[in-house]
Every structure is written in structure tokens, then in C-alpha cells.
Write an enzyme that holds these catalytic residues in place. Structure first.
Site, PDB file in Angstrom:
ATOM      1  N   CYS A   3       0.854  -1.195   0.000  1.00 58.79           N
ATOM      2  CA  CYS A   3       0.000   0.000   0.000  1.00 58.79           C
ATOM      3  C   CYS A   3       0.891   1.246   0.000  1.00 58.79           C
ATOM      4  CB  CYS A   3      -0.921   0.004   1.215  1.00 58.79           C
ATOM      5  SG  CYS A   3      -1.802   1.564   1.416  1.00 58.79           S
ATOM      6  N   HIS A  45      -4.298   1.499   8.365  1.00 60.60           N
ATOM      7  CA  HIS A  45      -4.747   1.093   7.024  1.00 60.60           C
ATOM      8  C   HIS A  45      -6.214   0.667   7.069  1.00 60.60           C
ATOM      9  CE1 HIS A  45      -4.352  -0.400   2.905  1.00 60.60           C
ATOM     10  NE2 HIS A  45      -5.190  -1.353   3.314  1.00 60.60           N
ATOM     11  N   HIS A  97      -8.628   8.056   2.295  1.00 58.72           N
ATOM     12  CA  HIS A  97      -8.037   9.393   2.196  1.00 58.72           C
ATOM     13  C   HIS A  97      -9.094  10.426   1.860  1.00 58.72           C
ATOM     14  CE1 HIS A  97      -7.700   7.464  -1.762  1.00 58.72           C
ATOM     15  NE2 HIS A  97      -7.898   8.666  -2.290  1.00 58.72           N
ATOM     16  N   HIS A  99      -9.597  14.083   0.181  1.00 60.98           N
ATOM     17  CA  HIS A  99      -9.003  15.126  -0.660  1.00 60.98           C
ATOM     18  C   HIS A  99      -9.413  16.476  -0.068  1.00 60.98           C
ATOM     19  CE1 HIS A  99      -8.103  12.541  -4.305  1.00 60.98           C
ATOM     20  NE2 HIS A  99      -8.993  11.773  -3.708  1.00 60.98           N
TER      21      HIS A  99
HETATM   22  P1  AMP Z   1      -8.368   8.419  -5.371  1.00 57.10           P
HETATM   23  O1  AMP Z   1      -8.782   8.398  -6.803  1.00 57.10           O
HETATM   24  O2  AMP Z   1      -9.404   9.088  -4.501  1.00 57.10           O
HETATM   25  O3  AMP Z   1      -7.986   7.038  -4.865  1.00 57.10           O
HETATM   26  O4  AMP Z   1      -7.129   9.361  -5.284  1.00 57.10           O
HETATM   27  C1  AMP Z   1      -5.806   8.947  -5.129  1.00 57.10           C
HETATM   28  C2  AMP Z   1      -4.978  10.184  -5.205  1.00 57.10           C
HETATM   29  O5  AMP Z   1      -3.690   9.911  -4.724  1.00 57.10           O
HETATM   30  C3  AMP Z   1      -4.818  10.748  -6.614  1.00 57.10           C
HETATM   31  O6  AMP Z   1      -5.332  12.082  -6.636  1.00 57.10           O
HETATM   32  C4  AMP Z   1      -3.302  10.728  -6.852  1.00 57.10           C
HETATM   33  O7  AMP Z   1      -2.846  11.869  -7.557  1.00 57.10           O
HETATM   34  C5  AMP Z   1      -2.764  10.676  -5.442  1.00 57.10           C
HETATM   35  N1  AMP Z   1      -1.473  10.036  -5.291  1.00 57.10           N
HETATM   36  C6  AMP Z   1      -1.102   8.834  -5.776  1.00 57.10           C
HETATM   37  N2  AMP Z   1       0.150   8.516  -5.402  1.00 57.10           N
HETATM   38  C7  AMP Z   1       0.586   9.556  -4.642  1.00 57.10           C
HETATM   39  C8  AMP Z   1       1.804   9.838  -3.965  1.00 57.10           C
HETATM   40  N3  AMP Z   1       2.834   8.978  -3.978  1.00 57.10           N
HETATM   41  N4  AMP Z   1       1.910  11.002  -3.301  1.00 57.10           N
HETATM   42  C9  AMP Z   1       0.887  11.876  -3.286  1.00 57.10           C
HETATM   43  N5  AMP Z   1      -0.287  11.680  -3.900  1.00 57.10           N
HETATM   44  C10 AMP Z   1      -0.444  10.524  -4.570  1.00 57.10           C
HETATM   45 ZN    ZN Z   2      -2.373   1.493   3.601  1.00 60.44          ZN
END
Ligand code: AMP
Ligand code: ZN
Length: 116
Positions: A3, A45, A97, A99
Site C-alpha cells: 500500500c 490502514h 483518504h 481530498h
Molecule cells: P483516489 O482516486 O481518490 O484514490 O485518489 C488517489 C490520489 O492519490 C490521486 O489524486 C493521486 O494523484 C494521489 N497520489 C497517488 N500517489 C501519490 C503519492 N505517492 N503522493 C501523493 N499523492 C499521490
Molecule cells: Zn495502507
């Protein structure tokens, strides 16, 4: 486990961390969809909103209280909080997460047509 967000929590993966405590962490999105686009996550997690359980109530409450403080520290007067839930809801990373989006200069910019 593979993850990526757990790896950020464990500092095995680099991230631009803007806030951290014993329960949560907030970092900049690598592909920002707004002038300020942070991801606020529990260190625990939890795959998605669908997997939040009764024992997580204090943790999720803590996350919301801190998210408000994080927004303020990043000079956001108003903002959006978005959560994609499940593959069908556009979720790509299966570690819960939130946003946190803001920093727009105009109403037009505030529309986020490409939100996944
Ligand atoms: P979701 O579609 O809600 O699962 O969003 C996942 C988000 O994580 C996306 O907006 C990606 O740009 C962001 N993301 C993926 N990998 C990373 C990372 N290593 N660091 C920061 N953001 C990330
Ligand atoms: Zn995780």
C-alpha cells in the site's frame, strides 16, 4: 502489503508532508487538481469509507478536527473535502483518504470537472 500510503506513513515512500501526528498524516497530492490539494489520511490502514468500523469513530473524529486546522494553516478560508469510495466511486488507492482542495482565485476555477 504494497500500500503506497502505508509506505508514506512508514517513510518508505517520499511525500511532501504538511502535517503529522500519532494518528493521521497530511501530504500534497502529486497530481494536484487545485492550487492547494492535500490528502489527509489515517495512519491506520483502512481500505475505504466502507471499511470504517465502530472502533474507528475516535480516529475519524480526530481526522476531521485536524483537517479543519490543516486547512487553516494552509490559508484556506473555504475549501472542498472529497472522498472517492470504492472502484465504482473513482477510488484508485485503497487506503482511506480525504481530498482537501482549495486556493482558487475565482468561481470558474473552483469547478473541478476532472475530479476522478
Ligand atoms: P483516489 O482516486 O481518490 O484514490 O485518489 C488517489 C490520489 O492519490 C490521486 O489524486 C493521486 O494523484 C494521489 N497520489 C497517488 N500517489 C501519490 C503519492 N505517492 N503522493 C501523493 N499523492 C499521490
Ligand atoms: Zn495502507
Amino acid at each position: 502489503m504494497g500500500c503506497i500510503f502505508c509506505k508514506i506513513v512508514e517513510k518508505e515512500q517520499k511525500a511532501d508532508i504538511v502535517y503529522e501526528d500519532d494518528k493521521i498524516i497530511a501530504f500534497k497530492n502529486i497530481r494536484p487538481l487545485a492550487p492547494v490539494h492535500l490528502l489527509v489520511i489515517p495512519k491506520k490502514h483502512i481500505e475505504s469509507v466502507k471499511e470504517i468500523s465502530g472502533e474507528d469513530i475516535d480516529l475519524i473524529g480526530h481526522l476531521w478536527v485536524k483537517m479543519k486546522d490543516i486547512a487553516k494553516e494552509n490559508d484556506l478560508k473555504g475549501y472542498k473535502v472529497a472522498v472517492n469510495v470504492g472502484k465504482e466511486g473513482g477510488q484508485e488507492i485503497f487506503h482511506l483518504h480525504y481530498h482537501l482542495l482549495g486556493g482558487w482565485k475565482s468561481k470558474k476555477d473552483r469547478d473541478i470537472p476532472n475530479m476522478p
